[in-house]
Scaffold this motif. Structure first.
Motif, PDB file in Angstrom:
ATOM      1  N   ALA A 194     -13.649 -16.399 -43.481  1.00  0.00           N
ATOM      2  CA  ALA A 194     -12.980 -17.287 -44.193  1.00  0.00           C
ATOM      3  C   ALA A 194     -11.509 -17.706 -43.357  1.00  0.00           C
ATOM      4  O   ALA A 194     -11.068 -18.620 -43.201  1.00  0.00           O
ATOM      5  CB  ALA A 194     -12.683 -16.737 -45.740  1.00  0.00           C
ATOM      6  N   SER A 195     -11.066 -16.545 -42.648  1.00  0.00           N
ATOM      7  CA  SER A 195     -10.040 -16.828 -41.813  1.00  0.00           C
ATOM      8  C   SER A 195     -10.380 -17.895 -40.781  1.00  0.00           C
ATOM      9  O   SER A 195      -9.592 -18.730 -40.307  1.00  0.00           O
ATOM     10  CB  SER A 195      -9.470 -15.455 -41.121  1.00  0.00           C
ATOM     11  OG  SER A 195      -8.496 -15.770 -40.247  1.00  0.00           O
ATOM     12  N   PHE A 248     -10.250 -21.267 -42.209  1.00  0.00           N
ATOM     13  CA  PHE A 248      -9.100 -21.828 -42.362  1.00  0.00           C
ATOM     14  C   PHE A 248      -8.547 -22.211 -40.997  1.00  0.00           C
ATOM     15  O   PHE A 248      -7.834 -23.360 -40.936  1.00  0.00           O
ATOM     16  CB  PHE A 248      -8.042 -20.843 -43.071  1.00  0.00           C
ATOM     17  CG  PHE A 248      -8.739 -20.205 -44.413  1.00  0.00           C
ATOM     18  CD1 PHE A 248      -9.505 -21.230 -45.298  1.00  0.00           C
ATOM     19  CD2 PHE A 248      -8.591 -19.046 -44.829  1.00  0.00           C
ATOM     20  CE1 PHE A 248     -10.006 -20.817 -46.536  1.00  0.00           C
ATOM     21  CE2 PHE A 248      -8.984 -18.492 -46.116  1.00  0.00           C
ATOM     22  CZ  PHE A 248      -9.890 -19.540 -46.878  1.00  0.00           C
ATOM     23  N   ARG A 305     -12.664 -29.067 -51.455  1.00  0.00           N
ATOM     24  CA  ARG A 305     -12.927 -28.497 -52.687  1.00  0.00           C
ATOM     25  C   ARG A 305     -13.639 -29.336 -53.765  1.00  0.00           C
ATOM     26  O   ARG A 305     -13.566 -29.016 -55.054  1.00  0.00           O
ATOM     27  CB  ARG A 305     -11.503 -28.074 -53.249  1.00  0.00           C
ATOM     28  CG  ARG A 305     -11.076 -26.956 -52.175  1.00  0.00           C
ATOM     29  CD  ARG A 305      -9.547 -26.715 -52.592  1.00  0.00           C
ATOM     30  NE  ARG A 305      -8.917 -25.728 -51.655  1.00  0.00           N
ATOM     31  CZ  ARG A 305      -8.964 -25.529 -50.254  1.00  0.00           C
ATOM     32  NH1 ARG A 305      -9.009 -26.621 -49.586  1.00  0.00           N
ATOM     33  NH2 ARG A 305      -8.405 -24.299 -49.831  1.00  0.00           N
ATOM     34  N   LEU A 314     -11.395 -15.839 -54.202  1.00  0.00           N
ATOM     35  CA  LEU A 314     -12.117 -16.512 -53.012  1.00  0.00           C
ATOM     36  C   LEU A 314     -12.241 -18.246 -53.923  1.00  0.00           C
ATOM     37  O   LEU A 314     -12.253 -18.876 -52.897  1.00  0.00           O
ATOM     38  CB  LEU A 314     -13.561 -16.141 -53.214  1.00  0.00           C
ATOM     39  CG  LEU A 314     -13.880 -14.649 -52.443  1.00  0.00           C
ATOM     40  CD1 LEU A 314     -15.111 -14.134 -52.463  1.00  0.00           C
ATOM     41  CD2 LEU A 314     -13.540 -14.951 -50.964  1.00  0.00           C
ATOM     42  N   ALA A 330      -9.117 -19.716 -52.737  1.00  0.00           N
ATOM     43  CA  ALA A 330      -8.996 -19.968 -51.371  1.00  0.00           C
ATOM     44  C   ALA A 330      -9.942 -21.177 -51.190  1.00  0.00           C
ATOM     45  O   ALA A 330      -9.873 -21.478 -50.139  1.00  0.00           O
ATOM     46  CB  ALA A 330      -9.394 -18.769 -50.946  1.00  0.00           C
TER      47      ALA A 330
END
Length: 352
Positions: free
Chosen positions: A98-99, A102, A114, A150, A153
């Motif tokens: 996930a990092s 991003f 999203r 999550l 995020a």
């Protein structure tokens, strides 16, 4: 073919985040943006192939000692399920990938989307539209507290299982020939996860789920049934592929399927062999169209997660598949549906 002639492709599944994670390189942004990353997808090749975006999967890999047995090298009708992954290991790898997602967004390489509107806006601006997806939710606790984190995020799509068991259900093993009827259905936690995903507008991916788990999702979910990267069992009798009744259940809900480019799920012999023709890919698409209709078929390449036909090679080779569809007599409107419009419509109906 010039860039302006390319049909944009929104892809149902790739494992590029896993490849970047396993590269252990400290500058994954440069690897992706400069095109030095090997594998199937990076920014220059994405632009060359018309790749406009897709579901960027986070897949918790097997622990090191089990990695060699995760995917068999040859077809087997008795292949066991790979072992479960401990939640602590899955949580660490999920957060790390996930990092990476991003960081790629901060570097301007892609946009995390999203909503369906976000996807359309990113595509209109020429930015890769990335939907945060998880394949195998071992990082999520049975109480679903991590699901809320999550989702906040950016998580908008998940596959409950990969091809192994977890706290929520059972995946299909890599068996050929085999039906997907290979184990138990969803656990109580898995059923609660389905309901939570409906409430949060997280799309549920049925790829890798076994038959009884598929039936459970079909009975519980209020959303269209979706398999992001699966093929036709009647053509390739792999446990990973969809049988006639599964395709029928997907059609009844207005759902869709993305064609998986993995050669072992395309070929009639079930073998992972890069010498695989475009003809068999088109044959699967033809069969999916017959089963699901024009609005129910997309692409779900499995780039960076599987052996794909050498004639495609990587994401830059996507126009070859588009050309093969055109040569088969598919009109521009239908090709655009398969390439991206059906996925955009599905995202609008699932994640909002």
């Amino acid at each position: 073919m010039t860039e302006s002639d390319l049909v944009p492709v929104f892809d149902g599944h790739n494992d590029t985040l896993l490849r970047l994670y396993q590269s252990k390189d400290s500058d994954v942004e440069e690897l992706f943006i400069e095109g030095k990353s090997g594998g199937h997808i990076d920014l220059p090749r994405a632009r060359a192939g018309g790749f406009a975006g897709g579901m960027f999967a986070i897949f918790p890999p097997p622990v090191e000692k089990a990695r060699r047995s995760a995917v068999p090298s040859a077809p087997s009708a008795s292949e066991p399920l790979p072992p479960e992954v401990p939640r602590a290991d899955a949580l660490n790898s999920t957060i790390a990938m996930a990092s990476i997602l991003f960081r790629l967004e901060r570097a301007g390489a892609l946009a995390i989307c999203r909503s369906a509107d976000d996807v359309g806006n990113a595509m209109a601006q020429g930015t890769i539209a990335a939907v945060f997806h998880i394949e195998g939710v071992e990082a999520i606790d049975p109480e679903l507290t991590m699901l809320d984190v999550l989702h906040a995020a950016g998580l908008r799509s998940l596959g409950i299982v990969w091809s192994r068991p977890n706290a929520f259900g059972h995946g299909v093993p890599f068996r050929f020939p085999s039906s997907p009827d290979t184990g138990l259905g969803l656990t109580d936690a898995g059923k609660a996860l389905v309901k939570a995903c409906n409430e949060l507008k997280i799309m549920i991916d049925l790829s890798h789920l076994n038959e009884k788990g598929f039936r459970d999702v079909a009975a519980l979910s209020e959303a269209p049934l979706v398999a992001t990267h699966s093929n036709v069992h009647e053509i390739c009798g792999h446990s990973r592929n969809l049988t006639d009744w599964q395709l029928g259940a997907i059609r009844e809900t207005g759902g869709m399927v993305g064609l998986n480019f993995a050669t072992g799920f395309l070929r009639e012999d079930g073998r992972m062999n890069a010498d695989t023709s475009l003809d068999i890919m088109v044959r699967h698409i033809d069969s999916l169209l017959q089963a699901l209709g024009e609005d129910g078929v997309g692409l779900g390449s499995d780039f960076d997660g599987a052996m794909i036909p050498a004639v495609i090679g990587d994401v830059a080779g996507l126009p070859k598949l588009i050309d093969a569809l055109a040569a088969r007599g598919f009109g521009r409107a239908l090709i655009e549906k398969i390439a991206y419009r059906n996925w955009l419509s599905m995202l609008e109906r699932t994640i909002g």
